[in-house]
Enzyme design. Structure first.
Site, PDB file in Angstrom:
ATOM      1  N   ASP A   1       6.492   0.855   6.488  1.00  0.00           N
ATOM      2  CA  ASP A   1       5.085   0.474   6.420  1.00  0.00           C
ATOM      3  C   ASP A   1       4.369   1.532   5.587  1.00  0.00           C
ATOM      4  OD1 ASP A   1       2.494  -0.382   6.851  1.00  0.00           O
ATOM      5  OD2 ASP A   1       2.485   0.024   8.998  1.00  0.00           O
TER       6      ASP A   1
ATOM      7  N   GLU B   1      -4.733   2.352   2.966  1.00  0.00           N
ATOM      8  CA  GLU B   1      -4.785   1.158   3.813  1.00  0.00           C
ATOM      9  C   GLU B   1      -4.794   1.515   5.285  1.00  0.00           C
ATOM     10  OE1 GLU B   1      -3.107  -2.353   6.097  1.00  0.00           O
ATOM     11  OE2 GLU B   1      -2.446  -0.262   5.988  1.00  0.00           O
ATOM     12  N   GLU B   2      -4.064   2.563   5.645  1.00  0.00           N
ATOM     13  CA  GLU B   2      -3.888   2.900   7.056  1.00  0.00           C
ATOM     14  C   GLU B   2      -5.144   3.466   7.722  1.00  0.00           C
ATOM     15  OE1 GLU B   2      -1.567   1.941   8.769  1.00  0.00           O
ATOM     16  OE2 GLU B   2       0.273   1.793   7.593  1.00  0.00           O
TER      17      GLU B   2
ATOM     18  N   ASP C   1       3.047  -6.677   3.270  1.00  0.00           N
ATOM     19  CA  ASP C   1       3.008  -5.671   4.333  1.00  0.00           C
ATOM     20  C   ASP C   1       4.022  -6.026   5.413  1.00  0.00           C
ATOM     21  OD1 ASP C   1       2.146  -3.442   5.786  1.00  0.00           O
ATOM     22  OD2 ASP C   1       0.032  -3.871   5.407  1.00  0.00           O
TER      23      ASP C   1
ATOM     24  N   HIS D   1       4.914   2.343  12.708  1.00  0.00           N
ATOM     25  CA  HIS D   1       4.065   3.485  13.082  1.00  0.00           C
ATOM     26  C   HIS D   1       4.827   4.463  13.975  1.00  0.00           C
ATOM     27  CE1 HIS D   1      -0.172   2.035  11.815  1.00  0.00           C
ATOM     28  NE2 HIS D   1       0.756   1.459  11.070  1.00  0.00           N
TER      29      HIS D   1
ATOM     30  N   HIS E   1       0.837  -1.207   0.000  1.00  0.00           N
ATOM     31  CA  HIS E   1       0.000   0.000   0.000  1.00  0.00           C
ATOM     32  C   HIS E   1       0.865   1.246   0.000  1.00  0.00           C
ATOM     33  CE1 HIS E   1       0.348   0.881   4.411  1.00  0.00           C
ATOM     34  NE2 HIS E   1       0.234  -0.420   4.598  1.00  0.00           N
TER      35      HIS E   1
END
Length: 358
Positions: free
Chosen positions: A179, A211-212, A234, A322, A65
């Site tokens: 990510d 996606e997030e 991912d 993250h 993504h």
């Protein structure tokens, strides 16, 4: 810097939060175009390159993504500070005093996520995690009018500042947006490795948007491709850091690619999972596994598309996801590409029908 590392550096240093993935889309298009006979795009910004091994073969989707976690400006205070909301999941401990880029119509602005000096904190405040809603971004504006003159307005998006680098003589990759630019890069790498290989299917490799914030781009991509088999590419969680000893899983950076056995949105297709793990065993590739009670990936929307699509999440154990700086192993990426290339070469109609019990 080798080609794989340079591609990762390039992709991670491009900015693109959910809903604003255009620059990443353009970079992926540059990578996919020479490897594809056709590019397919939806109306939200996702894209995949098509590579035919055998006409009328099974459709195999490989997708990372494009988006990374970030923020959005919601308010300019009278004194010129910016209030914001999160785009994707953040833990406030990872945010205070970090540098960010505020993307405005007049250009990029440097911002600092502000906090009180420890000298003025009340004892009770020191024991709490500060909420994101109580934080602000300092762009050096004199007041609200000055911030507006600098180009800021509500709705502008904000991205972490973090330059890509390596550790341990290039063995580890470090940066923001691993990510999931790592998944994007993996889709490109597999398509590249298939260029001179015979395979019995039609491969669609690329990346989704948003996606997030709930895997919003995965559904349109699934409808665009109508895959028979899908792989969400991912990152996963590494449990090899201090404080993770109580975790029942043992995923380590550098110990091989990762397969997700379960998450809150999908139980992977057993036959496809076994095919990947059996192929890895044949090739001497160690595969790590994880199971998460929370979270999800684009495989959520892939596996429920149409009449159902056998799907699996393949990725890499990654530290500090993250946050402004994550760490993953180049070797895990390389082995994931080797494994997926080998699996794709097995996925003819006989194998697909065997997987789905026909």
């Amino acid at each position: 810097m080798d080609e794989m590392t340079l591609r990762m550096k390039t992709l991670t240093e491009v900015d693109g939060v959910p809903g604003h993935e255009g620059a990443v889309h353009n970079k992926m298009q540059q990578y996919l175009t020479p490897l594809s006979e056709e590019l397919l795009k939806d109306r939200l910004g996702s894209l995949v390159g098509k590579k035919t091994g055998q006409e009328q073969g099974p459709k195999v989707l490989l997708a990372g993504h494009l988006d990374e976690i970030g923020f959005m400006v919601t308010q300019i205070t009278p004194k010129g500070f910016l209030r914001f909301i999160q785009l994707g999941g953040w833990w406030p401990h990872n945010v205070l005093s970090q540098r960010v880029t505020v993307k405005t119509r007049k250009g990029d602005l440097l911002g600092i996520i502000g906090s009180k000096a420890p000298h003025v904190l009340e004892p009770a405040e020191r024991e709490k995690v500060m909420k994101l809603k109580d934080m602000y971004i300092d762009i050096g504006a004199k007041d609200e009018a000055d911030a507006k003159a600098m180009g800021v307005r509500p709705g502008d998006w904000i991205v972490p500042v973090s330059e890509f680098t390596t550790m341990r003589e290039g063995e580890l990759w470090v940066g923001k947006a691993l990510d999931n630019r790592a998944g994007c890069a993996l889709a490109v790498e597999v398509l590249k490795r298939l260029q001179d290989e015979e395979h019995p299917n039609i491969v669609y490799a690329g990346a989704t948007v948003q996606e997030e914030v709930g895997c919003r781009g995965a559904g349109p991509v699934a409808k665009l491709v109508e895959p028979d088999i899908a792989f969400a590419l991912d990152v996963g969680i590494a449990y090899d850091t201090p404080g993770s000893e109580s975790q029942h899983m043992t995923c380590n950076v550098g110990d091989g690619p990762l397969v997700l056995l379960f998450d809150a949105t999908m139980i992977p297709h057993t036959g496809l999972r076994d095919l990947v793990m059996d192929t890895a065993e044949e090739m001497g590739i160690n595969v790590q596994v994880d199971a998460l009670a929370g979270g999800g990936t684009d495989a959520d929307k892939f596996h429920t598309n149409g009449i159902g699509c056998p799907s699996l999440v393949v990725g890499f154990a990654t530290r500090y996801i993250h946050s402004h700086n994550s760490i993953m192993a180049k070797a895990d990426f390389d082995q994931a590409a080797t494994l997926l290339t080998a699996v794709i070469k097995k996925l003819n109609w006989d194998k697909v029908n065997e997987l789905i019990g026909r």
